[in-house]
Design a protein around this motif. Structure first.
Motif, PDB file in Angstrom:
ATOM      1  N   GLN A 207       0.852  -1.182   0.000  1.00 27.52           N
ATOM      2  CA  GLN A 207       0.000   0.000   0.000  1.00 27.52           C
ATOM      3  C   GLN A 207       0.898   1.245   0.000  1.00 27.52           C
ATOM      4  OE1 GLN A 207      -0.567   2.291   2.830  1.00 27.52           O
ATOM      5  NE2 GLN A 207      -0.676   1.029   4.677  1.00 27.52           N
ATOM      6  N   PRO A 208       0.380   2.392  -0.441  1.00 31.08           N
ATOM      7  CA  PRO A 208       1.261   3.547  -0.708  1.00 31.08           C
ATOM      8  C   PRO A 208       1.966   4.141   0.495  1.00 31.08           C
ATOM      9  CG  PRO A 208      -1.071   4.134  -0.971  1.00 31.08           C
ATOM     10  CD  PRO A 208      -1.017   2.648  -0.852  1.00 31.08           C
ATOM     11  N   PHE A 209       1.372   4.066   1.688  1.00 30.71           N
ATOM     12  CA  PHE A 209       1.966   4.773   2.817  1.00 30.71           C
ATOM     13  C   PHE A 209       3.232   4.103   3.352  1.00 30.71           C
ATOM     14  CE2 PHE A 209      -2.198   6.766   2.890  1.00 30.71           C
ATOM     15  CZ  PHE A 209      -1.869   8.077   3.178  1.00 30.71           C
ATOM     16  N   THR A 210       3.400   2.816   3.113  1.00 29.25           N
ATOM     17  CA  THR A 210       4.599   2.145   3.629  1.00 29.25           C
ATOM     18  C   THR A 210       5.878   2.626   2.951  1.00 29.25           C
ATOM     19  OG1 THR A 210       3.429   0.182   4.425  1.00 29.25           O
ATOM     20  CG2 THR A 210       5.753  -0.084   3.859  1.00 29.25           C
ATOM     21  N   PRO A 211       5.978   2.644   1.611  1.00 27.82           N
ATOM     22  CA  PRO A 211       7.219   3.173   1.021  1.00 27.82           C
ATOM     23  C   PRO A 211       7.465   4.641   1.336  1.00 27.82           C
ATOM     24  CG  PRO A 211       5.563   2.784  -0.681  1.00 27.82           C
ATOM     25  CD  PRO A 211       5.057   2.152   0.574  1.00 27.82           C
ATOM     26  N   ILE A 212       6.377   5.416   1.458  1.00 30.92           N
ATOM     27  CA  ILE A 212       6.543   6.831   1.803  1.00 30.92           C
ATOM     28  C   ILE A 212       7.099   6.967   3.222  1.00 30.92           C
ATOM     29  CG2 ILE A 212       5.344   9.019   2.143  1.00 30.92           C
ATOM     30  CD1 ILE A 212       3.322   8.088   0.009  1.00 30.92           C
ATOM     31  N   THR A 213       6.538   6.179   4.138  1.00 31.82           N
ATOM     32  CA  THR A 213       7.020   6.207   5.522  1.00 31.82           C
ATOM     33  C   THR A 213       8.473   5.767   5.607  1.00 31.82           C
ATOM     34  OG1 THR A 213       4.798   5.766   6.396  1.00 31.82           O
ATOM     35  CG2 THR A 213       6.656   5.275   7.836  1.00 31.82           C
ATOM     36  N   GLU A 214       8.831   4.712   4.871  1.00 35.86           N
ATOM     37  CA  GLU A 214      10.212   4.220   4.906  1.00 35.86           C
ATOM     38  C   GLU A 214      11.168   5.231   4.299  1.00 35.86           C
ATOM     39  OE1 GLU A 214      11.327   1.579   6.550  1.00 35.86           O
ATOM     40  OE2 GLU A 214       9.251   1.460   7.237  1.00 35.86           O
ATOM     41  N   THR A 215      10.706   5.983   3.312  1.00 33.97           N
ATOM     42  CA  THR A 215      11.548   7.033   2.740  1.00 33.97           C
ATOM     43  C   THR A 215      11.786   8.139   3.755  1.00 33.97           C
ATOM     44  OG1 THR A 215      10.693   6.573   0.519  1.00 33.97           O
ATOM     45  CG2 THR A 215      11.771   8.696   0.854  1.00 33.97           C
ATOM     46  N   LEU A 216      10.721   8.567   4.435  1.00 30.90           N
ATOM     47  CA  LEU A 216      10.869   9.581   5.481  1.00 30.90           C
ATOM     48  C   LEU A 216      11.787   9.086   6.594  1.00 30.90           C
ATOM     49  CD1 LEU A 216       7.183  10.872   5.832  1.00 30.90           C
ATOM     50  CD2 LEU A 216       9.092  12.021   4.704  1.00 30.90           C
ATOM     51  N   ARG A 217      11.607   7.832   6.969  1.00 29.18           N
ATOM     52  CA  ARG A 217      12.421   7.265   8.044  1.00 29.18           C
ATOM     53  C   ARG A 217      13.892   7.210   7.629  1.00 29.18           C
ATOM     54  NH1 ARG A 217       9.165   2.934   9.374  1.00 29.18           N
ATOM     55  NH2 ARG A 217       8.111   4.216  10.942  1.00 29.18           N
ATOM     56  N   GLY A 218      14.138   6.881   6.371  1.00 30.68           N
ATOM     57  CA  GLY A 218      15.515   6.843   5.895  1.00 30.68           C
ATOM     58  C   GLY A 218      16.150   8.221   5.867  1.00 30.68           C
ATOM     59  N   LEU A 219      15.387   9.228   5.442  1.00 37.32           N
ATOM     60  CA  LEU A 219      15.911  10.591   5.396  1.00 37.32           C
ATOM     61  C   LEU A 219      16.203  11.123   6.787  1.00 37.32           C
ATOM     62  CD1 LEU A 219      13.551  12.083   2.655  1.00 37.32           C
ATOM     63  CD2 LEU A 219      16.016  11.715   2.431  1.00 37.32           C
ATOM     64  N   LEU A 220      15.326  10.809   7.736  1.00 36.15           N
ATOM     65  CA  LEU A 220      15.455  11.367   9.081  1.00 36.15           C
ATOM     66  C   LEU A 220      16.409  10.582   9.969  1.00 36.15           C
ATOM     67  CD1 LEU A 220      11.701  12.232   9.740  1.00 36.15           C
ATOM     68  CD2 LEU A 220      13.574  13.872   9.476  1.00 36.15           C
ATOM     69  N   MET A 221      16.386   9.247   9.838  1.00 34.03           N
ATOM     70  CA  MET A 221      17.130   8.415  10.775  1.00 34.03           C
ATOM     71  C   MET A 221      18.315   7.686  10.134  1.00 34.03           C
ATOM     72  SD  MET A 221      15.332   9.285  13.265  1.00 34.03           S
ATOM     73  CE  MET A 221      16.463   8.481  14.371  1.00 34.03           C
ATOM     74  N   GLY A 222      18.488   7.838   8.821  1.00 33.59           N
ATOM     75  CA  GLY A 222      19.634   7.220   8.172  1.00 33.59           C
ATOM     76  C   GLY A 222      19.468   5.751   7.850  1.00 33.59           C
ATOM     77  N   THR A 223      18.232   5.224   7.901  1.00 29.18           N
ATOM     78  CA  THR A 223      18.009   3.831   7.536  1.00 29.18           C
ATOM     79  C   THR A 223      18.001   3.687   6.015  1.00 29.18           C
ATOM     80  OG1 THR A 223      15.613   4.161   7.643  1.00 29.18           O
ATOM     81  CG2 THR A 223      16.698   3.370   9.635  1.00 29.18           C
TER      82      THR A 223
END
Length: 256
Positions: A207-223
């Motif tokens: 579903q669309p919100f998971t890749p968006i959330t993971e992108t935000l998490r990667g930008l903010l937390m370096g994952t």
């Protein structure tokens, strides 16, 4: 003045109208902006302790990027209700008699929601920092975070406009986006998808919100972001295109 210039000026006028309306009647804006912050606090202090014990990490660092997606979903409800209120009270019909760009009526709602979303995210980040959120993003990554959230909000707003145009009453407009509001909770926003049952995990991952959330998490937390950034932009483009075409089709039928 050229036709595009007139359309831009009319859109700015409609934006000012919607911002003034939000200022005079702040209940809806307050609820959709503050509720995600309250939910973030509830999840942090109710579930955070147990999840930190099992994961060994700081739960607010995981949760905050996911909760940032709740705000655009909630604001979609506000857009839908505002559009339906305008149509049911005859305001749109009044605009039809005026020499203005008709699509600017919709554009004002969309840009107004975008501004509210970015301000709401700033408030959420401030609260998250107060309760222990510790991102390691640099200025460029923060800019990318707000840019992606703005793109999500812009895309979802057009879906909200379409829902508002088909809803018969403001009450129904507030209920129709409910499945959309639930999607951020049914992805990787609260917990990792690999902890979910198989069927739920499959739904969450595609579903669309998971890749968006993971992108935000990667930008903010370096994952690791991987292909999530491209997938996120593709989802936003697709949702925005469908919402825009749907909205303009319904709007032309109503004003035609």
């Amino acid at each position: 003045m050229s036709t595009p210039s007139y359309a831009l000026a009319d859109s700015v006028t409609m934006l000012r109208r919607n911002l003034l309306h939000a200022k005079r009647y702040p209940a809806m804006t307050f609820s959709v902006v503050v509720m995600p912050v309250i939910l973030m606090l509830v999840f942090t202090f109710v579930f955070g302790g147990a999840l930190e014990m099992s994961s060994g990490g700081n739960y607010i660092d995981y949760l905050a990027p996911g909760m940032m997606m709740v705000l655009p979903a909630y604001l979609t409800v506000s857009v839908a209700v505002s559009i339906t209120t305008d149509t049911t009270k005859g305001i749109v019909n009044r605009f039809r008699t005026m020499a203005i760009s008709q699509p600017s009526v919709l554009a004002g709602h969309v840009v107004g929601a975008l501004i509210q979303a970015l301000l709401g995210i700033a408030i959420m980040v401030a609260v998250a920092l107060l309760i222990g959120f510790r991102p390691n993003a640099n200025p460029v990554e923060w800019l990318a975070v707000f840019g992606l959230i703005g793109l999500v909000m812009f895309s979802l707003s057009w879906v909200g406009v379409a829902i508002g145009l088909i809803a018969p009453t403001p009450e129904s407009a507030s209920n129709m986006p409910f499945p959309l509001v639930m999607l951020p909770f049914l992805g990787s926003g609260l917990v990792a998808t690999d902890t979910m049952p198989v069927v739920m995990r499959q739904f969450a991952e595609y579903q669309p919100f998971t890749p968006i959330t993971e992108t935000l998490r990667g930008l903010l937390m370096g994952t690791e972001i991987g292909s999530n950034g491209i997938i996120s932009i593709a989802w936003c483009a697709g949702i925005g295109l469908v919402g825009y075409v749907w909205s303009m089709s319904r709007f032309r039928k109503q004003v035609g």
